[in-house]
Design a protein around this motif. Structure first.
Motif, short mmCIF file in Angstrom:
data_model
loop_
_atom_site.label_atom_id
_atom_site.label_comp_id
_atom_site.label_asym_id
_atom_site.label_seq_id
_atom_site.Cartn_x
_atom_site.Cartn_y
_atom_site.Cartn_z
N SER A 19 0.83 -1.20 0.00
CA SER A 19 0.00 0.00 0.00
C SER A 19 0.87 1.25 0.00
O SER A 19 1.87 1.32 0.71
N GLY A 20 0.50 2.21 -0.83
CA GLY A 20 1.21 3.48 -0.85
C GLY A 20 2.43 3.52 -1.76
O GLY A 20 3.11 4.55 -1.85
N LYS A 23 0.89 2.40 -7.03
CA LYS A 23 0.29 1.60 -8.10
C LYS A 23 -0.83 2.34 -8.84
O LYS A 23 -0.85 2.39 -10.07
N THR A 24 -1.78 2.90 -8.06
CA THR A 24 -2.90 3.57 -8.71
C THR A 24 -2.43 4.85 -9.41
O THR A 24 -2.92 5.19 -10.49
N SER A 25 -1.43 5.52 -8.82
CA SER A 25 -0.85 6.70 -9.47
C SER A 25 -0.26 6.30 -10.83
O SER A 25 -0.46 6.99 -11.83
N THR A 39 -4.90 10.09 -5.77
CA THR A 39 -5.47 8.76 -5.52
C THR A 39 -5.92 8.62 -4.07
O THR A 39 -5.52 9.41 -3.21
N SER A 42 -6.66 2.02 -2.38
CA SER A 42 -7.54 1.20 -3.22
C SER A 42 -8.20 0.10 -2.40
O SER A 42 -7.58 -0.50 -1.53
N GLY A 84 -3.05 -2.79 -2.18
CA GLY A 84 -1.87 -3.31 -1.50
C GLY A 84 -2.08 -3.60 -0.02
O GLY A 84 -1.24 -4.22 0.61
N ASP A 161 12.41 10.32 -7.01
CA ASP A 161 12.54 11.78 -6.87
C ASP A 161 12.85 12.18 -5.43
O ASP A 161 13.34 13.27 -5.17
N VAL A 235 6.85 8.05 -10.55
CA VAL A 235 5.55 8.32 -11.16
C VAL A 235 5.18 9.78 -11.00
O VAL A 235 4.61 10.40 -11.90
#
Ligand code: GTP
Ligand code: MG
Length: 254
Positions: A19-20, A23-25, A39, A42, A84, A161, A235
């Motif tokens: 989680s975090g 993935k959704t990003s 996001t 999920s 996640g 980053d 991402v």
């Protein structure tokens, strides 16, 4: 997951990881092409249709002429995002045991949470261990899972980053070292519970990678036709997304 009949034949890439990790990003970035959307955590898997970006050619199309219309219609695939959270991982695991035209698996990690002693490192290694073990054991799974011959796994080291992010080479060695610990403690757990007692075969089945090895290495998965690569990127953040190498990895699997 319900899929319309038009999508079911598309090759699919599965997105998993803690989680975090982003993935959704990543899914929103790949779907929109320029910038990831905001996001929330999920709770269910989602599948979206994506196209390879202009200029990249799918592996299966590499011998086509440039004028071939199939090349101009950009190669489409289904990207499947999974939650996640520890309690929702069965969704991701179901996609492995019951794959739908699965071409590869992206295990996304947050490279800024993988320093020695970080709880994120332990949790990430724990999840990755289970996913790799499931891939190793796919021969004993459903008919669909058995049909998966070679499974490419991309460990996408995200959030490069951030200055606290480990470089990809260190992400790799840290995860290998932590998975070695998970592997040892799991086999101890089996012994303590008596499950493994006197049954060398069972024990062997639940041991990830090379039997008898002290240190786990991702290369030990090759024997089970699972190839693992670790590649960095981001991402969001920084001066915009850096995901070219992940796109390249995907295009080589389609
Ligand atoms: P679950 O749905 O809980 O499994 O999490 P997820 O993996 O889908 O994570 P999500 O995409 O929701 O991202 C979590 C947070 O990380 C969000 O606040 C994102 O903006 C942030 N994030 C994602 N990618 C990057 C990145 O490359 N750099 C930075 N700095 N932040 C990122
Ligand atoms: Mg998500």
């Amino acid at each position: 997951v319900f899929r319309s009949s038009g999508l079911i034949t598309l090759p699919s890439i599965l997105l998993i990881g803690p989680s975090g990790s982003g993935k959704t990003s990543l899914l929103t970035l790949f779907e929109r092409g320029t910038k990831a959307a905001a996001t929330h955590i999920s709770q269910t898997p989602i599948a979206v249709e994506c196209s390879l970006p202009v200029g990249s050619v799918a592996n299966s199309d590499r011998y086509r002429s440039e004028n071939d219309p199939t090349n101009q219609a950009h190669k489409k695939f289904l990207l499947v995002d999974t939650p996640g959270h520890g309690k929702l991982r069965h969704h991701a695991l179901e996609n492995i045991t019951n794959p739908q035209n699965l071409k590869g698996l992206i295990f996304l990690v947050d490279a800024a949470t993988l320093s020695a002693g970080d709880e994120g490192l332990r949790q990430t290694a724990d999840y990755l261990h289970d996913v790799l073990l499931l891939l190793q054991k796919r021969a004993t799974g459903s008919k669909a899972a058995k049909a998966l011959k070679e499974i490419p796994v991309l460990i996408a080291a995200n959030k490069m980053d951030l200055f606290t992010a480990l470089p990809a080479a260190l992400v790799k060695s840290s995860l290998e070292a932590e998975i070695s610990k998970v592997r040892t403690s799991r086999s101890k757990g089996l012994l303590d519970s008596g499950i493994g007692m006197g049954d060398a075969e069972d024990e062997k089945d639940d041991w990830l990678g090379e039997m008898g090895s002290i240190n786990f290495k991702f290369s030990q998965m090759e024997e089970f036709d699972v190839s693992v690569e670790v590649v960095g990127g981001n991402v969001a953040g920084g001066e915009g997304p850096t995901v070219d190498k992940w796109w390249k990895w995907i295009s080589e699997r389609l």
